[in-house]
Design a protein around this motif. Sequence first.
Motif, PDB file in Angstrom:
ATOM      1  N   TYR A  76      -4.546  -9.461  -4.536  1.00 26.82           N
ATOM      2  CA  TYR A  76      -5.104  -8.289  -3.858  1.00 26.82           C
ATOM      3  C   TYR A  76      -4.275  -7.044  -4.150  1.00 26.82           C
ATOM      4  CZ  TYR A  76      -1.325  -8.919  -0.432  1.00 26.82           C
ATOM      5  OH  TYR A  76      -0.092  -9.039   0.162  1.00 26.82           O
ATOM      6  N   ASP A  77      -4.866  -5.889  -3.850  1.00 28.42           N
ATOM      7  CA  ASP A  77      -4.165  -4.610  -3.890  1.00 28.42           C
ATOM      8  C   ASP A  77      -3.664  -4.297  -2.489  1.00 28.42           C
ATOM      9  OD1 ASP A  77      -4.868  -4.345  -6.536  1.00 28.42           O
ATOM     10  OD2 ASP A  77      -6.450  -2.870  -6.187  1.00 28.42           O
ATOM     11  N   ALA A  78      -2.361  -4.194  -2.310  1.00 33.07           N
ATOM     12  CA  ALA A  78      -1.831  -3.761  -1.023  1.00 33.07           C
ATOM     13  C   ALA A  78      -2.217  -2.312  -0.766  1.00 33.07           C
ATOM     14  CB  ALA A  78      -0.315  -3.909  -1.014  1.00 33.07           C
ATOM     15  N   ARG A  79      -2.180  -1.920   0.484  1.00 31.02           N
ATOM     16  CA  ARG A  79      -2.540  -0.543   0.854  1.00 31.02           C
ATOM     17  C   ARG A  79      -1.758   0.465   0.001  1.00 31.02           C
ATOM     18  NH1 ARG A  79      -1.635  -0.250   6.912  1.00 31.02           N
ATOM     19  NH2 ARG A  79      -2.580  -2.306   6.694  1.00 31.02           N
ATOM     20  N   GLY A  80      -2.464   1.517  -0.384  1.00 27.10           N
ATOM     21  CA  GLY A  80      -1.830   2.533  -1.210  1.00 27.10           C
ATOM     22  C   GLY A  80      -1.795   2.201  -2.685  1.00 27.10           C
ATOM     23  N   HIS A  81      -2.365   1.054  -3.067  1.00 28.57           N
ATOM     24  CA  HIS A  81      -2.358   0.622  -4.457  1.00 28.57           C
ATOM     25  C   HIS A  81      -3.787   0.355  -4.924  1.00 28.57           C
ATOM     26  CE1 HIS A  81       1.752  -0.325  -3.156  1.00 28.57           C
ATOM     27  NE2 HIS A  81       2.099  -0.278  -4.423  1.00 28.57           N
ATOM     28  N   SER A  84      -7.457  -0.231  -2.994  1.00 27.20           N
ATOM     29  CA  SER A  84      -7.317  -0.336  -1.540  1.00 27.20           C
ATOM     30  C   SER A  84      -7.077   1.052  -0.963  1.00 27.20           C
ATOM     31  CB  SER A  84      -6.162  -1.270  -1.176  1.00 27.20           C
ATOM     32  OG  SER A  84      -6.475  -2.604  -1.537  1.00 27.20           O
ATOM     33  N   SER A  85      -7.361   1.205   0.316  1.00 27.83           N
ATOM     34  CA  SER A  85      -7.207   2.506   0.964  1.00 27.83           C
ATOM     35  C   SER A  85      -5.779   2.699   1.462  1.00 27.83           C
ATOM     36  CB  SER A  85      -8.190   2.617   2.136  1.00 27.83           C
ATOM     37  OG  SER A  85      -7.852   1.669   3.144  1.00 27.83           O
ATOM     38  N   GLY A  86      -5.536   3.866   2.049  1.00 27.02           N
ATOM     39  CA  GLY A  86      -4.270   4.106   2.717  1.00 27.02           C
ATOM     40  C   GLY A  86      -3.121   4.450   1.790  1.00 27.02           C
ATOM     41  N   ALA A  87      -1.918   4.363   2.352  1.00 31.21           N
ATOM     42  CA  ALA A  87      -0.689   4.651   1.625  1.00 31.21           C
ATOM     43  C   ALA A  87       0.294   3.516   1.868  1.00 31.21           C
ATOM     44  CB  ALA A  87      -0.082   5.972   2.084  1.00 31.21           C
ATOM     45  N   THR A  88       1.081   3.210   0.858  1.00 28.90           N
ATOM     46  CA  THR A  88       2.057   2.142   1.020  1.00 28.90           C
ATOM     47  C   THR A  88       3.166   2.567   1.980  1.00 28.90           C
ATOM     48  OG1 THR A  88       3.680   0.726  -0.096  1.00 28.90           O
ATOM     49  CG2 THR A  88       3.298   2.882  -1.068  1.00 28.90           C
ATOM     50  N   THR A  89       3.569   1.641   2.821  1.00 24.95           N
ATOM     51  CA  THR A  89       4.688   1.855   3.737  1.00 24.95           C
ATOM     52  C   THR A  89       5.914   1.088   3.263  1.00 24.95           C
ATOM     53  OG1 THR A  89       4.041   0.008   5.173  1.00 24.95           O
ATOM     54  CG2 THR A  89       3.104   2.178   5.668  1.00 24.95           C
ATOM     55  N   GLY A 172       8.153  13.605  -6.198  1.00 26.47           N
ATOM     56  CA  GLY A 172       8.265  12.201  -6.590  1.00 26.47           C
ATOM     57  C   GLY A 172       7.055  11.398  -6.175  1.00 26.47           C
ATOM     58  N   ARG A 173       6.550  11.648  -4.965  1.00 28.42           N
ATOM     59  CA  ARG A 173       5.363  10.930  -4.515  1.00 28.42           C
ATOM     60  C   ARG A 173       4.147  11.320  -5.347  1.00 28.42           C
ATOM     61  NH1 ARG A 173       7.817  12.119   0.461  1.00 28.42           N
ATOM     62  NH2 ARG A 173       6.383  13.851   0.877  1.00 28.42           N
ATOM     63  N   GLY A 174       4.113  12.576  -5.797  1.00 33.25           N
ATOM     64  CA  GLY A 174       3.019  13.006  -6.674  1.00 33.25           C
ATOM     65  C   GLY A 174       3.065  12.290  -8.013  1.00 33.25           C
ATOM     66  N   ILE A 175       4.267  12.107  -8.554  1.00 39.96           N
ATOM     67  CA  ILE A 175       4.405  11.373  -9.819  1.00 39.96           C
ATOM     68  C   ILE A 175       3.965   9.931  -9.646  1.00 39.96           C
ATOM     69  CG2 ILE A 175       6.089  10.479 -11.477  1.00 39.96           C
ATOM     70  CD1 ILE A 175       7.680  13.080 -11.028  1.00 39.96           C
ATOM     71  N   LEU A 176       4.342   9.313  -8.534  1.00 42.15           N
ATOM     72  CA  LEU A 176       3.939   7.930  -8.284  1.00 42.15           C
ATOM     73  C   LEU A 176       2.421   7.823  -8.130  1.00 42.15           C
ATOM     74  CD1 LEU A 176       6.787   6.881  -5.815  1.00 42.15           C
ATOM     75  CD2 LEU A 176       6.405   5.946  -8.104  1.00 42.15           C
ATOM     76  N   THR A 185       3.421   6.747   1.595  1.00 47.84           N
ATOM     77  CA  THR A 185       3.419   7.503   2.835  1.00 47.84           C
ATOM     78  C   THR A 185       4.564   8.503   2.864  1.00 47.84           C
ATOM     79  OG1 THR A 185       3.527   7.346   5.257  1.00 47.84           O
ATOM     80  CG2 THR A 185       4.818   5.747   4.011  1.00 47.84           C
ATOM     81  N   ALA A 186       4.318   9.646   3.485  1.00 48.61           N
ATOM     82  CA  ALA A 186       5.370  10.648   3.659  1.00 48.61           C
ATOM     83  C   ALA A 186       6.137  10.429   4.962  1.00 48.61           C
ATOM     84  CB  ALA A 186       4.760  12.051   3.647  1.00 48.61           C
TER      85      ALA A 186
END
Length: 294
Positions: A76-81, A84-89, A172-176, A185-186
């Motif tokens: 599966y794709d974890a959140r943020g990946h 899948s929806s959301g952002a990784t924590t 950095g989050r934009g590059i990711l 997540t911020a």
Amino acid sequence: MDLRPSSRHPVHPPERVVTLLTADGQRVSAAYDAPLPGAVDGLTIVVAHGFTGSWRRPDNRAIAQALSAHAAVVSYDARGHGRSSGATTLGDDEVLDLDAVAAWARWLGATSVATVGFSMGGSVVLRHAALTGRSTREGADAVVSVSAAGFWFYKGTAPMRLLHTAVASPVGRGILRHGFGTRVTATEWQEPYPLSPSESASLLAPLPLLVVHGDRDTYFPLEHSRSIVRAARAGAAERGVADRAEEWVERGFAHAESAATPDLVDRIGRWCTGAVGHDARGAADGAVARRSTP
């Protein structure tokens, strides 16, 4: 957790792709690979990828297909990946993703579930097993943690210092997000911090646990795997239950999915079937597996 590009060519697509809903409302993309002829019945191996990973990446698809020689496989794709929806924590709320996926594996007919996680996913499978236990439908019957951190906030290697810098800044989050398809997540973690992988491991016995780590891991040195195994054994001794933790130190193995050889994945699959009692072959031979003690 691996920022390098995939090293494998695409393999066969899964038999089924679905979108699942987590307890906190995130949508998780999941894939099912049917067991190949000769695989055991009743067992499903659930694969949790590392940071920047996805079940669609060639490395992850190759691992899923290799494991399907032993059992059914759900990845599966974890959140943020991926899709899948959301952002990784970074391993905290991802436990809820694994909850939903493991429940789906049971719904598909699994009588036993083994969770196999790589890097960030290796931390998630430990935390998931500690937080859900074996008394729930989502709980795992065996756990394999590969290339995982043993504790949080580690900056002892150059890749981890780079990663911490990236997730802490908007640039950095934009590059990711744009370069690796990973939405971070911020929101920073606040105390009390999530249960660490080692703390989680201390709660698992007598659950079968396999900890796999490479002696050339450039992200997390061997002190991480050894902290996990020490905690698992100390927890078993404290509660007076069977210690079923094993550690494989793999010579020449670097980090996570991109470095996992077909031989290593095959041995992990055989360990899973043996750990849940589906296969008399059991785990790989100790000399071949290159096990060590912490």
